[in-house]
Design a protein around this motif. Sequence first.
Motif, PDB file in Angstrom:
ATOM      1  N   ASN A 138       0.842  -1.729   0.232  1.00 35.84           N
ATOM      2  CA  ASN A 138       0.093  -0.489  -0.092  1.00 35.84           C
ATOM      3  C   ASN A 138       0.583   1.513   0.030  1.00 35.84           C
ATOM      4  O   ASN A 138       0.506   2.310  -0.609  1.00 35.84           O
ATOM      5  CB  ASN A 138      -0.874  -0.145   0.975  1.00 35.84           C
ATOM      6  CG  ASN A 138      -1.776  -1.022   0.605  1.00 35.84           C
ATOM      7  OD1 ASN A 138      -2.574  -1.731  -0.098  1.00 35.84           O
ATOM      8  ND2 ASN A 138      -3.013  -1.444   2.161  1.00 35.84           N
ATOM      9  N   LEU A 139       2.272   1.157   0.073  1.00 38.89           N
ATOM     10  CA  LEU A 139       3.035   1.847   0.689  1.00 38.89           C
ATOM     11  C   LEU A 139       3.563   2.455  -0.815  1.00 38.89           C
ATOM     12  O   LEU A 139       3.727   3.090  -1.599  1.00 38.89           O
ATOM     13  CB  LEU A 139       3.678   2.122   1.365  1.00 38.89           C
ATOM     14  CG  LEU A 139       5.034   3.108   1.502  1.00 38.89           C
ATOM     15  CD1 LEU A 139       4.406   4.810   2.085  1.00 38.89           C
ATOM     16  CD2 LEU A 139       6.395   2.956   1.948  1.00 38.89           C
ATOM     17  N   TYR A 140       3.911   1.607  -1.575  1.00 37.03           N
ATOM     18  CA  TYR A 140       4.483   1.740  -2.267  1.00 37.03           C
ATOM     19  C   TYR A 140       3.278   1.977  -3.676  1.00 37.03           C
ATOM     20  O   TYR A 140       2.918   3.039  -4.877  1.00 37.03           O
ATOM     21  CB  TYR A 140       4.557   0.202  -3.678  1.00 37.03           C
ATOM     22  CG  TYR A 140       5.847  -0.542  -3.357  1.00 37.03           C
ATOM     23  CD1 TYR A 140       7.199  -0.069  -3.822  1.00 37.03           C
ATOM     24  CD2 TYR A 140       5.746  -1.606  -2.559  1.00 37.03           C
ATOM     25  CE1 TYR A 140       8.185  -0.225  -2.944  1.00 37.03           C
ATOM     26  CE2 TYR A 140       7.644  -2.394  -1.627  1.00 37.03           C
ATOM     27  CZ  TYR A 140       8.412  -1.747  -2.572  1.00 37.03           C
ATOM     28  OH  TYR A 140       9.493  -1.777  -1.919  1.00 37.03           O
ATOM     29  N   GLN A 141       1.634   1.346  -3.857  1.00 38.57           N
ATOM     30  CA  GLN A 141       1.121   2.249  -3.817  1.00 38.57           C
ATOM     31  C   GLN A 141       0.603   3.938  -3.805  1.00 38.57           C
ATOM     32  O   GLN A 141       0.031   4.563  -4.935  1.00 38.57           O
ATOM     33  CB  GLN A 141      -0.727   1.379  -3.692  1.00 38.57           C
ATOM     34  CG  GLN A 141      -2.022   1.500  -4.751  1.00 38.57           C
ATOM     35  CD  GLN A 141      -3.190   1.043  -4.194  1.00 38.57           C
ATOM     36  OE1 GLN A 141      -2.561  -0.034  -3.763  1.00 38.57           O
ATOM     37  NE2 GLN A 141      -3.878   1.470  -4.632  1.00 38.57           N
ATOM     38  N   LYS A 142       0.386   3.923  -2.936  1.00 40.83           N
ATOM     39  CA  LYS A 142       0.350   5.482  -2.837  1.00 40.83           C
ATOM     40  C   LYS A 142       1.163   6.866  -3.311  1.00 40.83           C
ATOM     41  O   LYS A 142       0.770   7.283  -3.583  1.00 40.83           O
ATOM     42  CB  LYS A 142       0.526   5.699  -1.398  1.00 40.83           C
ATOM     43  CG  LYS A 142      -0.329   7.244  -0.494  1.00 40.83           C
ATOM     44  CD  LYS A 142      -0.265   7.165   0.973  1.00 40.83           C
ATOM     45  CE  LYS A 142      -0.964   8.685   1.363  1.00 40.83           C
ATOM     46  NZ  LYS A 142      -1.427   8.970   3.001  1.00 40.83           N
ATOM     47  N   ILE A 143       2.164   6.169  -3.520  1.00 40.42           N
ATOM     48  CA  ILE A 143       3.624   6.566  -3.865  1.00 40.42           C
ATOM     49  C   ILE A 143       3.931   6.508  -5.703  1.00 40.42           C
ATOM     50  O   ILE A 143       3.335   7.348  -5.951  1.00 40.42           O
ATOM     51  CB  ILE A 143       4.788   6.391  -3.274  1.00 40.42           C
ATOM     52  CG1 ILE A 143       5.392   6.485  -2.436  1.00 40.42           C
ATOM     53  CG2 ILE A 143       6.521   6.701  -4.250  1.00 40.42           C
ATOM     54  CD1 ILE A 143       6.658   5.938  -1.770  1.00 40.42           C
ATOM     55  N   SER A 144       2.711   5.410  -6.094  1.00 43.75           N
ATOM     56  CA  SER A 144       2.295   5.268  -7.322  1.00 43.75           C
ATOM     57  C   SER A 144       1.293   6.273  -8.147  1.00 43.75           C
ATOM     58  O   SER A 144       1.299   7.008  -9.057  1.00 43.75           O
ATOM     59  CB  SER A 144       2.676   3.516  -8.330  1.00 43.75           C
ATOM     60  OG  SER A 144       3.733   2.688  -7.742  1.00 43.75           O
ATOM     61  N   MET A 187       0.890  -0.119  -8.378  1.00 46.66           N
ATOM     62  CA  MET A 187       2.655  -0.084  -7.643  1.00 46.66           C
ATOM     63  C   MET A 187       3.431  -0.061  -8.088  1.00 46.66           C
ATOM     64  O   MET A 187       4.733   0.180  -7.362  1.00 46.66           O
ATOM     65  CB  MET A 187       1.915  -1.336  -6.617  1.00 46.66           C
ATOM     66  CG  MET A 187       2.174  -2.488  -5.937  1.00 46.66           C
ATOM     67  SD  MET A 187       4.319  -3.033  -6.943  1.00 46.66           S
ATOM     68  CE  MET A 187       5.522  -2.881  -4.931  1.00 46.66           C
ATOM     69  N   GLN A 188       3.836  -0.568  -9.100  1.00 46.92           N
ATOM     70  CA  GLN A 188       5.021  -0.307 -10.225  1.00 46.92           C
ATOM     71  C   GLN A 188       6.073   0.884 -10.472  1.00 46.92           C
ATOM     72  O   GLN A 188       6.757   0.568 -10.510  1.00 46.92           O
ATOM     73  CB  GLN A 188       4.689  -1.075 -11.258  1.00 46.92           C
ATOM     74  CG  GLN A 188       5.856  -1.419 -12.143  1.00 46.92           C
ATOM     75  CD  GLN A 188       7.085  -2.676 -11.606  1.00 46.92           C
ATOM     76  OE1 GLN A 188       6.362  -3.556 -10.687  1.00 46.92           O
ATOM     77  NE2 GLN A 188       7.995  -2.451 -11.057  1.00 46.92           N
ATOM     78  N   ASP A 189       4.876   1.413 -10.553  1.00 47.97           N
ATOM     79  CA  ASP A 189       5.857   2.757 -10.728  1.00 47.97           C
ATOM     80  C   ASP A 189       6.575   3.503  -9.940  1.00 47.97           C
ATOM     81  O   ASP A 189       7.551   4.054 -10.177  1.00 47.97           O
ATOM     82  CB  ASP A 189       4.527   4.298 -11.190  1.00 47.97           C
ATOM     83  CG  ASP A 189       3.828   4.252 -12.359  1.00 47.97           C
ATOM     84  OD1 ASP A 189       4.047   3.199 -12.777  1.00 47.97           O
ATOM     85  OD2 ASP A 189       3.063   4.802 -12.747  1.00 47.97           O
ATOM     86  N   ALA A 190       6.451   3.140  -8.198  1.00 47.50           N
ATOM     87  CA  ALA A 190       6.896   3.210  -7.132  1.00 47.50           C
ATOM     88  C   ALA A 190       8.300   2.979  -7.297  1.00 47.50           C
ATOM     89  O   ALA A 190       9.565   3.670  -7.280  1.00 47.50           O
ATOM     90  CB  ALA A 190       6.360   2.929  -6.209  1.00 47.50           C
TER      91      ALA A 190
END
Length: 392
Positions: A138-144, A187-190
Motif C-alpha cells: 500500500n505504501l508503494y501504491q500510494k507513492i505510485s 504499485m509498480q511506478d514507485a
Amino acid sequence: MKQHIFDNTEVAFALKSNAELNRAYVLFKMISYERFVKVGTHLTHFALKVKLPVWGLVRKTVFDHFCGGVNAKDCLPVIDAMYDKGVSSVLDYSVEGKDNEAHFDDAMQKIVEIIHFSTDKAAMPIVVFKPTGFGRFNLYQKISEGKSLTNDEQAEWDRVVARYDTVCRLSKEKDVEILIDAEESWMQDAVDDLVTLMMTRYNTERPIVYNTLQMYRHDRMAFLEAQYQLAKAQGFFLGYKIVRGAYMEKENERALKMGYETPICESKQATDINFDNSAKYILDHLDTISIFVGTHNEQSCYLVMDLMKEKKIAKADNRVWFGQLYGMSDHISFNLSAHGYNVAKYVPFGPVKDVMPYLIRRAEENTSVAGQTGRELTLLDAEKTRRKQAAQ
C-alpha cells in the motif's frame, strides 16, 4: 533457426535419475488436470490450517521438484550439479512473509546473506528479491498514485529506500548482479523510480542492478525507450529482465472494476510481439542495456539466438542471459547451456510449509499456460522411451 535444439531430451534431463524422471512425469500429469489442481489447492490450504503432518510427503514430491532446498546451503548439491552442465543459479528466497517492518528487515538480511553466499561462487552470479519483500504494498501504491505521505509514511519509505540501497551497494561491492522483480501495475511506478535511482548509483561501469519489464503491459516499450534516453543523458547503464507477466487476471479484473483502461495487451499474440520487440530493442542497444531473457517460450529463445548470431554477439557475452524456473523447461535451459549460452535457473528455497504458496502458484500457472504442461509431458515421455531403448 532451422535446428531444433530444444528437442534433445538426453541433454535436457541428464541430471535426472529414472526415479526423478518418473516423479516429474507424474507431477506434470497431475498438474495437467485443472480440477485436480483446484481440489489439491483447497486440500493443501486445509492441511496448513489444521496443521496436518503432510510436510514429509510434500518435501519428497512437489517441493523437491520445484525447490532447491530449505536453506541456501541445502541448495548447494543442486547448484553444483547444474553448474557442471553450464547452468548457473539464482537463489530465490520464496517465503512470503508478513506485512511489517521486522519482516522487511529480515528479508533484506536474507538477501545480504545470499549475496555473501554467492560471492566468489561462479555458479551463482545473480541474486533476486521482490519489492514487497522490502516494503508495504500500500505504501508503494500510494507513492505510485502521486499522493502525499504522512511524516510516518515518509520515514517508512526512507527505510524502504535504505533497504534497496544496502543490497544494491553490496551487490556492486561483491560484483554480484541483482534482479528486482516486478509486481502489480498500480504499485509498480514507485518501484520503477526507486530501481532507476539505484541504477544511477550503482550501474556506473556496467549493469549490476536489473529492473523487470512485464511485457504483457502495452506501455512497457515506451517505458524502455524513455529509460534508454535517460541513461544516455545521465551516463549510466541499464539492466532489464524481460518476462511476459504473472498478474493478468488480477490486472484485468481491477481495471474493469475501477473503470480504467487495462494495462494488459489485448491478446496473447500482442504480448508475444511486445516481448519479442523488447528483446530486439535491447539487443540493438546492448552498449547501454543488458538483458535477462526470462521465458519458457521456445520461439522467443530462438529469436534471441538468431538476433545474437545476426548481430555477431558472442554466445557467452555477459550482457545477455536466459533464465527459467527450477523444475520447469529443462529442455530450454540445458540445451541452451550445451550450446554455450549464458543460462540461469531461478532456484526457490525456504522451509517447506512457508514455500507452499509459491508451489501452489507453480501448479496453477502450469495449468493455465496453454501447451506448457503438455510440452513437458511429451519431452519427459520421449526421454523415458529413449532410455528404455538405450538399455535394450
